[in-house]
Enzyme design. Sequence first.
Site, short mmCIF file in Angstrom:
data_model
loop_
_atom_site.label_atom_id
_atom_site.label_comp_id
_atom_site.label_asym_id
_atom_site.label_seq_id
_atom_site.Cartn_x
_atom_site.Cartn_y
_atom_site.Cartn_z
N LYS A 1 0.83 -1.22 0.00
CA LYS A 1 0.00 0.00 0.00
C LYS A 1 0.86 1.26 0.00
O LYS A 1 2.01 1.27 0.46
CB LYS A 1 -0.98 0.03 1.18
CG LYS A 1 -0.36 0.11 2.58
CD LYS A 1 0.01 1.53 3.03
CE LYS A 1 0.77 1.51 4.36
NZ LYS A 1 1.57 2.70 4.63
N PRO B 1 9.09 -4.23 -0.07
CA PRO B 1 10.25 -3.87 0.74
C PRO B 1 9.97 -3.97 2.24
O PRO B 1 8.86 -3.66 2.70
CB PRO B 1 10.51 -2.40 0.38
CG PRO B 1 9.67 -2.09 -0.80
CD PRO B 1 8.66 -3.16 -0.97
N ALA C 1 10.28 -2.79 6.06
CA ALA C 1 10.40 -1.49 6.74
C ALA C 1 10.48 -0.36 5.73
O ALA C 1 11.25 0.58 5.87
CB ALA C 1 11.63 -1.47 7.67
N GLY C 2 9.67 -0.46 4.68
CA GLY C 2 9.73 0.52 3.59
C GLY C 2 8.57 1.50 3.58
O GLY C 2 8.48 2.35 2.70
N GLY C 3 7.65 1.37 4.54
CA GLY C 3 6.48 2.26 4.53
C GLY C 3 5.39 1.78 3.59
O GLY C 3 4.47 2.52 3.26
N ALA D 1 3.77 -1.30 4.17
CA ALA D 1 2.97 -2.26 4.94
C ALA D 1 3.27 -3.72 4.60
O ALA D 1 2.36 -4.56 4.61
CB ALA D 1 1.48 -1.97 4.78
N GLY D 2 4.53 -4.04 4.31
CA GLY D 2 4.89 -5.41 3.95
C GLY D 2 4.53 -6.42 5.03
O GLY D 2 3.94 -7.46 4.74
N GLY D 3 4.84 -6.13 6.29
CA GLY D 3 4.54 -7.06 7.38
C GLY D 3 3.04 -7.20 7.56
O GLY D 3 2.52 -8.31 7.77
N SER D 4 2.32 -6.10 7.46
CA SER D 4 0.86 -6.13 7.59
C SER D 4 0.24 -6.91 6.44
O SER D 4 -0.75 -7.63 6.62
CB SER D 4 0.29 -4.71 7.58
OG SER D 4 0.82 -3.96 8.65
N ASP E 1 -2.57 -1.37 9.52
CA ASP E 1 -2.76 -1.47 8.07
C ASP E 1 -3.33 -2.82 7.63
O ASP E 1 -3.63 -3.01 6.46
CB ASP E 1 -1.40 -1.30 7.36
CG ASP E 1 -0.75 0.04 7.66
OD1 ASP E 1 -1.49 1.03 7.83
OD2 ASP E 1 0.49 0.09 7.70
O1 C5P Z 1 -0.07 -0.57 14.04
P1 C5P Z 1 1.33 -0.72 13.56
O2 C5P Z 1 1.99 -1.98 14.03
O3 C5P Z 1 1.47 -0.50 12.10
O4 C5P Z 1 2.10 0.48 14.26
C1 C5P Z 1 3.48 0.49 14.44
C2 C5P Z 1 3.85 1.62 15.38
O5 C5P Z 1 3.59 2.88 14.75
C3 C5P Z 1 3.04 1.68 16.67
O6 C5P Z 1 3.64 0.90 17.67
C4 C5P Z 1 3.08 3.16 17.03
O7 C5P Z 1 4.32 3.49 17.63
C5 C5P Z 1 3.07 3.83 15.66
N1 C5P Z 1 1.70 4.23 15.26
C6 C5P Z 1 1.12 5.34 15.84
N2 C5P Z 1 -0.15 5.72 15.46
C7 C5P Z 1 -0.83 5.03 14.52
C8 C5P Z 1 -0.24 3.90 13.89
C9 C5P Z 1 1.03 3.52 14.30
O8 C5P Z 1 1.71 5.99 16.70
N3 C5P Z 1 -2.05 5.42 14.16
#
Ligand code: C5P
Length: 312
Positions: free
Chosen positions: A19, A104, A106-108, A110-113, A146
């Site tokens: 995404k 990627p 940790a690329g922003g 959402a690969g893990g999600s 995500d």
């Molecule tokens: O939910 P996700 O695992 O993607 O979030 C990773 C980290 O990003 C969270 O632990 C939090 O530090 C930060 N985050 C946040 N506010 C959000 C989504 C993520 O602060 N709405």
Amino acid sequence: MTSAALPPSASVTVRVPAKINLELLVGPPGADGYHPLATVFHAVNLFDEVTVTAAEEWGLSVSGPQSLGVPVDGTNLAAKAAQALAERAGVDEPVHIAIRKDIPVAGGMAGGSADAAATLVACDHLWGLGTTKQELEEIAGGLGSDVAFLLSGGTAMGSGRGEILAPVLARGTYHWVLALSEGGLSTPAVYAECDRLRGSVAVPDPVPTPEMMQALRSGDARALGAALQNDLQAAALSLMPALTDVIDAGLEFGAVGGIVSGSGPTVAFLCEDTESALDLAVALTASGAVQDVRRATGPAHGAHVIGGPRPG
Ligand code: C5P
């Protein structure tokens, strides 16, 4: 409690997209540390594939071009997804989760999600549960911000932490060039940097902009390019200053818009058509400003089964 009803070789493969956030507006952190969001998710056709296979014991393996640094133990979000669904459904049928990574790390993007969403769909299919979309979204919401979006894909509004979804009217197909950077950025670190940069300045609750909604309705790439917005971009640039040169290069080489994807460091450039995306990809590669370049189009479908239907 269900137990060991599947033949050992039974497997299901699910494909899941990456995404981009077309708009990512971030409010002040709440008591739980999370930031309220108003975001527009957009799935693009850069895919991971997750195969779950009935096994004697729980297990996980990772392969593919982007597999470096992905955890293969219980901390992987895909493993947590399978466990969460098994617990909820009262299933006791271990699986091996094989992830083929092209998104990627940790690329922003959402690969893990994405892998977690794919695992939910694959296990649901393998175990023959027929879990409703609403239930899957509930489980997804407990795994990460995500995950729920990647079950559906397309283009959608996200609020709350990002897990509360609403449809948006979006026309057209968009052509993207994704500039990948060496090394990832930690999402919590980028949110923390965003808070640090804001200091004591009062931040309003995030509200989607009419410009973005209008651009998506029109299907016009130039209008969308002008409306792209990411409140985390300044923080990502602060942590990785070289990204400023990447954005400048892409815009100079003809992109109609460029934005850090989510918490970065991938930069997503919007192009008017296939040809200009190809030209931009070539120019960015030749410039040496980026580690790797990928082309993609959006919107793309969310997590979907592509093989290995349950026998019987
Ligand atoms: O939910 P996700 O695992 O993607 O979030 C990773 C980290 O990003 C969270 O632990 C939090 O530090 C930060 N985050 C946040 N506010 C959000 C989504 C993520 O602060 N709405």
